[in-house]
Design an enzyme around this catalytic site. Structure first.
Site, PDB file in Angstrom:
ATOM      1  CG  MET A 152      -0.669  11.564  39.008  1.00  0.00           C
ATOM      2  SD  MET A 152      -0.528  12.804  40.113  1.00  0.00           S
ATOM      3  CE  MET A 152      -2.130  13.726  39.815  1.00  0.00           C
ATOM      4  CB  CYS A 153       1.650   7.837  36.769  1.00  0.00           C
ATOM      5  SG  CYS A 153       0.309   7.870  38.030  1.00  0.00           S
ATOM      6  CB  ILE A 154       4.638  10.223  32.609  1.00  0.00           C
ATOM      7  CG1 ILE A 154       3.566   9.063  31.980  1.00  0.00           C
ATOM      8  CG2 ILE A 154       5.628  10.332  31.909  1.00  0.00           C
ATOM      9  CD1 ILE A 154       4.163   7.767  31.915  1.00  0.00           C
TER      10      ILE A 154
END
Length: 179
Positions: free
Chosen positions: A117-119
């Protein structure tokens, strides 16, 4: 070339006892600490990004909860930039690009949570903004995911996202290669 370390969402909700534990986050935090120690020793810029959910139905990263705290292995120290975010992409509404540009940063080393997700989102955005990106695979972690009745183990999720980023949006490596 000036590089910076960007630590994304290494927060307690992702660890055992937290609201949304990932697969093997402790090993990722230890690897992230190894990279963080190297950046601190070299005096290179360090930016900590943490997520706070704005969704009233959120089950983790809820305002005012202990799960928002940074994992003890990677707590910021005086002089390190700390940015709050509300989206998977660490550049949206955070001032991250301004911080990096003000420091003449052209290369990012990215570690943290969640690989899927965020990476992924932050790395792709950084690449599109023109930064050279290195993602430290052993300093990232992912959850098990489900699609219908199919469960995808977190290790497979992590490997798939690292493979997708490698070569197209980033160089994916290990912590010992960065330090």
């Amino acid at each position: 070339m000036t590089r910076a370390l960007v630590l994304v969402d290494i927060q307690l909700d992702y660890f055992p006892g937290g609201a949304f534990p990932l697969v093997d986050p402790d090993a990722a935090a230890i690897a992230a600490r190894t990279v963080l120690d190297a950046f601190r020793a070299s005096g290179e810029p360090v930016v900590h990004v943490f997520h706070v959910s704005t969704d009233p139905d959120a089950t983790f990263f809820r305002p005012g909860t202990p799960g928002l705290a940074f994992h003890p292995a990677v707590r910021p120290v005086d002089g390190e930039v700390v940015l709050e975010k509300h989206h998977p992409n660490s550049f949206i509404d955070t001032g991250l690009q301004r911080v990096l540009d003000d420091a003449s940063v052209t290369e990012l080393v990215i570690v943290g949570m969640m690989s899927s997700m965020c990476i992924d989102s932050t790395t792709r955005a950084a690449h599109e903004l023109g930064y050279g990106c290195t993602v430290v695979a052993d300093a990232c972690a992912a959850p098990d995911l489900r699609l219908g009745e199919t469960v995808v183990p977190g290790a497979a999720v992590h490997a798939a996202f690292m493979a997708a980023l490698d070569g197209s949006f980033a160089t994916v490596t290990r912590s010992d290669a960065v330090v």
